[in-house]
Motif scaffolding. Sequence first.
Motif, PDB file in Angstrom:
ATOM      1  N   THR A  33     -15.121  12.446  39.432  1.00 11.37           N
ATOM      2  CA  THR A  33     -15.241  10.853  38.977  1.00 11.37           C
ATOM      3  C   THR A  33     -15.468  10.046  40.257  1.00 11.37           C
ATOM      4  O   THR A  33     -16.130   9.308  40.294  1.00 11.37           O
ATOM      5  N   VAL A  34     -14.490  10.431  41.180  1.00 16.73           N
ATOM      6  CA  VAL A  34     -14.745   9.436  42.618  1.00 16.73           C
ATOM      7  C   VAL A  34     -16.158   9.781  43.180  1.00 16.73           C
ATOM      8  O   VAL A  34     -16.680   9.024  43.743  1.00 16.73           O
ATOM      9  N   ILE A  91     -13.578   4.300  37.806  1.00 19.79           N
ATOM     10  CA  ILE A  91     -12.480   5.521  38.049  1.00 19.79           C
ATOM     11  C   ILE A  91     -11.288   5.417  37.120  1.00 19.79           C
ATOM     12  O   ILE A  91     -11.019   6.397  36.405  1.00 19.79           O
TER      13      ILE A  91
END
Length: 320
Positions: free
Chosen positions: A13-14, A303
């Motif tokens: 996700t980052v 995020i």
Amino acid sequence: MKKTISHAQVEKTVEEAYRKFKDNTEGKNADYIPYLANIDKNLFGISLCLVNGKTIQAGDSGYRFGIESVSKVLTAILVLRQYGAEQLLDKIGADATGLPFNSIMAILLENDHPSTPLVNAGAIAADSMVKPVGKSDEKWKAIVDNVTELCGSAPQLIEELYKSESETNFNNRSIAWLLKNFNRIYDDPDLSLDLYTRQCSLGITAEQLAICGATIANGGKNPVTGKQVFDESLSPKITSLVATVGFYEHTGDWLYTSGIPAKTGVGGGIMGIVPGVMGIAAFAPPIDGSGNSVKAQLAIQYIANELGLNVFNRYFISIE
Ligand code: DON
């Protein structure tokens, strides 16, 4: 209820957030402080630090930028460490002003009751409270040592930024002396203002800010160094200050869209706190009309929403 997310999911996700917003060109570097106007506008970094001490990075997370207003949180912590929660409330306050960070109107409107250490007026008052009162060099050492403990490594003063800001901080000079008029500054106004200007000029990385956020999220224990930096009872106080006014007059909009208490700085940094879970930080110089980094906001919101980090959710997050 507990919700478990995997480490791999967080990393993915980052990375997605970094790729998704990397080429966004909205916003403009702060230009009321000349040094900031000239920083490379394409810099962009994201960093997360989990309460188990693991860090996750993307992009320019090791670049040292001006901490600016994010420093207000760290000095508020120092004042809490030195005086306790009660005195911070009595001498400064814990309320939102609902006005821009450098508002003089807020001081005039609130002269009979305190404000918050997270706007310029309250931050200058917080610097005035730092012990030992009257001793600039020792106060400065206490401020830097506190930042070092919270971040797990030392910040570095950006001399050029300090000079640039000292030469142009006329509004803040007015604030310091107006505080004097209302007996809401507790050391010499010029000394207090100088400490504030210097602390805003500290160079910090997104990784260091994520570690600081994680220290707050972890009850005052720095998860990387293992040091108990401040008493656990202060953690909710700090997070509540950040949640209340971290984005100044847009704090409600920010909390509504991200669900993460976070503090911004005109240098382009944002530090968020997810209690019991992580510190999350992002950095990109171009800011919106209120002084908040456009890309850092987008990255943290993305995020937060993808991983369900909203602190108002009814479940507890565990990252395993
Ligand atoms: O006092 C100032 O104007 C700057 N040193 C800090 C302002 C700031 O970062 C506002 N936040 N977004």
